[in-house]
Design an enzyme around this catalytic site. Structure first.
Site, mmCIF file in Angstrom:
data_model
loop_
_atom_site.group_PDB
_atom_site.id
_atom_site.type_symbol
_atom_site.label_atom_id
_atom_site.label_comp_id
_atom_site.label_asym_id
_atom_site.label_seq_id
_atom_site.Cartn_x
_atom_site.Cartn_y
_atom_site.Cartn_z
ATOM 1 N N GLY A 156 60.360 43.630 16.068
ATOM 2 C CA GLY A 156 60.417 42.185 15.947
ATOM 3 C C GLY A 156 59.423 41.519 16.885
ATOM 4 N N CYS A 157 59.230 40.245 16.669
ATOM 5 C CA CYS A 157 58.233 39.518 17.453
ATOM 6 C C CYS A 157 58.685 39.337 18.904
ATOM 7 C CB CYS A 157 57.923 38.183 16.796
ATOM 8 S SG CYS A 157 59.362 37.199 16.337
ATOM 9 N N TYR A 158 59.864 38.772 19.105
ATOM 10 C CA TYR A 158 60.367 38.660 20.478
ATOM 11 C C TYR A 158 60.436 40.031 21.148
ATOM 12 C CZ TYR A 158 62.102 33.789 19.837
ATOM 13 O OH TYR A 158 62.230 32.439 19.634
ATOM 14 N N THR A 181 58.692 42.650 20.808
ATOM 15 C CA THR A 181 57.386 43.141 21.219
ATOM 16 C C THR A 181 56.946 42.504 22.534
ATOM 17 O OG1 THR A 181 56.714 43.584 18.944
ATOM 18 C CG2 THR A 181 54.945 43.282 20.559
ATOM 19 N N ALA A 182 57.030 41.178 22.578
ATOM 20 C CA ALA A 182 56.575 40.478 23.787
ATOM 21 C C ALA A 182 57.429 40.836 25.004
ATOM 22 C CB ALA A 182 56.607 38.967 23.556
#
Lengths: 346, 346, 346, 346
Positions: free
Chosen positions: D152-154, D156-157
């Site tokens: 997911g995007c969150y 990853t960060a």
């Protein structure tokens, strides 16, 4: 086609057209970026100012006075108006070809230029050899040009939109209206109050209705297309986009014609002009980050007013991308080299 | 002047015109808000949907079928097109006065209305008694009106901009161009893809060039001003603002005149139309949240094209604010009651 | 309650806190605005710079050197840091009460102030009589204050969020985290590159992680609430809003408690602090243009970390609105006089 | 390295991750895009929906039921959660490799997955062979994977920001805070009210504080890094960006270390993780449109709280770009093939 790399310099790399040139040239296969100057930032690594370029650009800004521009094959001027003209003669003499992204060589009539730009031109004798770098109009002259005047952003969008109609003599050249809207990056990267986020954000306004510097540039181009003088009302607006120009153009039809066919035929071989299907409305984001101009032509209610919608990214087709397109033409590279950048949507 | 409070109902309070009515009426000294309906949200406290109203609005949405609208002095319809006309006859019979913020009663010609809105009108016999609620044009009729058709947002900005010129017969009514730009709230609070933040943000486009429902409404108004039929090209655009309309209007002058004086005189007694000084460019944010229309008139290069710039907040002067202005006129309150809201800038 | 109008002066009216003071005071029933100064814009009508104020403010900016501030009952300083302290002594001596919207009197410890603000304090002897103008904390002292230090925007949002927890001793004061996000107007109306629309738009970043001037101000306040020294990590961020601060606060619970009840009880009598229902997430737009602070308290997954969400409009409760609230308290007006402005949504 | 082109299919190409995959794959030298499906838009040319792809993508959407996915070498699922798992078994059996950009295979524990996603898993037996596609963590397993769960995007960060610290055991795994801010495209291209321009624009809010689906995914990853269970508070926020995630991470140091050196060393060989110089603040726009993650590590005031700032473009490194990176690894292409896209700034 030429295959070895050319040496390229950029004068004035701290503005938006400068960083945009760097974005494109960073991965251009035929360019060796050898120097980039900035009076104020000499010594600073370019990527420190623009972290987006980390890993792509290792150069530092250099002092213009100490930079070896004369050894370049090509120099781009991404400077404010009035700078390029002071160095042009010397560089041309040294055999360097020049693309000026500012306005110094865009207008052939010196008096007109001096009136609108409020300064004395430093090399009026070079104007006649400067080629106006709108490839869709002047491709052949650009090929051999030593000095190219890269068009302004509004002028690119407006001229490409009116060109088929004026060349075909379909509209009355005395009553042209160009209602144009620009993103805020078009105002440059200068610390000015009116383009602050809290001023230009969530806000829309016209400006320069009494007269904008792009008016004589556009009029000159439209006059060339029409073969006679034109009457143009040009109203620019500031819209809360970062990038993008949307020109809404109005003309009075003076004869019947297949407008859609006309536009499609005129731009059939143009890689960077895309005529949309009948009834379409181009969006600025559909060209974001790319060198594309997208155009749609309408005739509302079947009346005698033709409406053309023309969108570009002001920093690409309206500035740095078109400059690279001109470079490609000048040096015999495929015209789209380094410019096959798919627009960023959303 | 009337001093006791009137009982007010709102039908359809979950859209932007609804919440805007609530924002204004919440502190209106002469209004008792007695009912607000919503088919989908019956039972929900209004302030749960719109937390900005916490502490100001204690009502819950009520089921339209069970709401006692007939006991109201005035009912606002903040509904989609086609709803108000189904309840108008009954409410008027019950002695309730009505302001419709949708389009059901804006166009006098039934056939035109049915063509553009794609439905059969439910009460065409009431059209003749409906008053078009543009106070600057129809103040006297509004005073006694039982049924007011509140103007559309684009039509308000465009008509106020052209009115002085057409009334004075200074421009050719056959060649009128209205290039209008709207913030996204003008599209309403509907879950539609094209108005998502990631679609409409950082983007600019025209739409409806072939024909927009506000065209016949504007044409009707301009025809009344000119005293003869008009030829109008109307091109709306979507711009990444939340609120605001900027209309850029073009006309062809057919005689000399003091344009600035004309506009100042025409609107000298209008509280909500502000003619800016010569050379000014009104910004949409200068009217954000307020019922003001600000106008500037230009004649670029001294030519025969007149350019009018007209800005409003589409939700206030273009919808809810104008509706309250109409209410004030209808009930004999001071016209600016509850409307002295200073624009929010920045 | 006092009923006659007080004479008010504003020093430095060209920034965002200045225009915001004007927006609020323009319709304040108990204020006569008698002077507004600007060194750079003396002679210019205020409404020429801020067209949103046309019709509301007739004053022109006056030269600070020639302005009769001494005859005012109250002077607001909406100036950069370091200006107010140079005029405070003289004005106080003349019997003028002062509210400083800058930071000159916010920090009681001179050494700390001088370290963070990088200048020598001009009147350290006045610090002890300066009252920190957070009404929810210091209402009684504000009533009699001659000199009020209006809190910073971040400090207002953060302190109101932590206050109930620290006063009740429910969280470990050594491990407080305030992750705060501000709209761009918080940076002021200065022509600086990093807050240009094309820089701050469509962009998000932290700044000042190593240390921000609001850190000692917040720490001082939290220390007072806790009754002992605190350990605070404060990370401010710039977000592409015009107005609004959202503070996300993290604390470690050290005992069980009814958090929702605690907050509701603490703020039960506070007109401008609104505790949202359990589970809510306040939005910055729900307070846009208003003096409201909205707060929600969460305990994710039932763990021992408490999360408080606190939103304000940085220009209103975070600056001009709170200043007017303080003025109302100082002069015995109802605390909400002139501040019943319904938030602008959307 | 493999040099012939692979055949690629995309299931669900009408959302933002779909169009982003198309933007990247359009010019990927080793990919032949052979099919793209959409239940709702079968028959529609892809470029009619996304005009940005005109000239780059000639395919039309095809009916999933009639699409020959089995002949592809690789299929990307850019579908809502719960779709990929229904087709995975069959495709794997047919020898097709799969990258799922949704969440179906991200969480190893079936019960946890079913609790957070509210459905029964269709093929729990495949979970053990699914590889979590974070190359910086699992590169070796990805090489041979038949089934990759794209993060997911969150997650990853957040994971890239905490990884060096947790692997080195430098922070207390029981007290981790991830305060994350996402642009609106992260919510997808669904017609929902809360992500309308007029709702999400000029607005900032937290959401899902009580629990967000990315929490168990992040916790699983952090647990793997730490080698023991972790305590994480994760608060996501919606910020008015189109693209971009900014994660602000807080941890409690439990021993001294050279934090800057640690991060630089950990990511020295990672093409898509860029550790910024000490004291820097990464901006989301510095990675706009690119597969880069930029990270800075801070220790404010020299205390024992470490703050990590981590930015990605949620649609690229947070979705489609990382998926292509995984594809490159799986098929033996150079890992950066097709991913050398210079970020778009401004």
């Amino acid at each position: 086609m030429q295959t070895s790399k050319i040496k390229v310099g950029i004068v004035g790399g701290t503005g938006y057209t400068g960083v945009e040139l760097l974005r494109i040239l960073a991965i251009h296969p035929s360019v060796e970026l050898s120097v980039i100057t900035s009076r104020g930032e000499a010594g600073l690594p370019v990527a420190d100012m623009f972290p987006s370029l980390r890993g792509y650009i290792d150069l530092s800004f250099s002092d213009p006075a100490k930079s070896d521009l004369a050894s370049c094959d090509l120099v781009f001027f991404a400077t404010p108006n009035g700078i390029a003209m002071q160095q042009t003669r010397e560089l041309l003499t040294a055999g360097v070809r020049i693309i000026d992204l500012a306005a110094d060589f865009r207008i052939q009539d010196v008096a007109t230029w001096e009136k609108w730009y409020g300064m004395t031109h430093a090399c009026p004798e070079l104007l006649s050899q400067a080629v106006y770098g709108l490839p869709e109009m002047n491709r052949e002259q650009i090929k051999g040009a030593q000095l190219v005047a890269n068009p302004g952003c509004y002028p690119t969008a407006v001229q490409l939109g009116f060109m088929p109609l004026l060349e075909a003599g379909l509209i009355d050249p005395q009553y042209l209206i160009a209602d144009a809207k620009s993103g805020v990056s078009g105002a440059g990267r200068k610390a000015e109050t009116h383009i602050l986020f809290a001023e230009a954000g969530d806000n829309f306004k016209a400006y320069g209705v009494a007269g904008h510097r792009h008016l004589p540039e556009i009029s000159q181009g439209l006059t060339n297309m029409a073969g006679k003088s034109v009457g143009l009302t040009f109203v620019p607006h500031l819209t809360p986009l970062i990038r993008g120009i949307h020109a809404t153009l109005y003309g009075r039809l003076n004869k019947e014609a297949d407008l859609q066919g006309l536009f499609e035929q005129r731009y059939a071989n143009e890689r960077f002009v895309d005529v949309l299907p009948k009834g379409a409305h181009p969006e600025t984001r559909s060209v974001r980050g790319s060198n594309q101009c997208r155009i749609a032509v309408h005739r509302p209610q079947g009346g005698d007013t033709v409406v053309v919608l023309s969108v570009i990214d002001n920093l690409v087709k309206g500035a740095a991308g078109q400059a690279v397109q001109n470079m490609n033409i000048m040096f015999g590279f495929a015209e789209n080299t380094g410019l096959e950048i798919v627009p960023l949507l959303p």
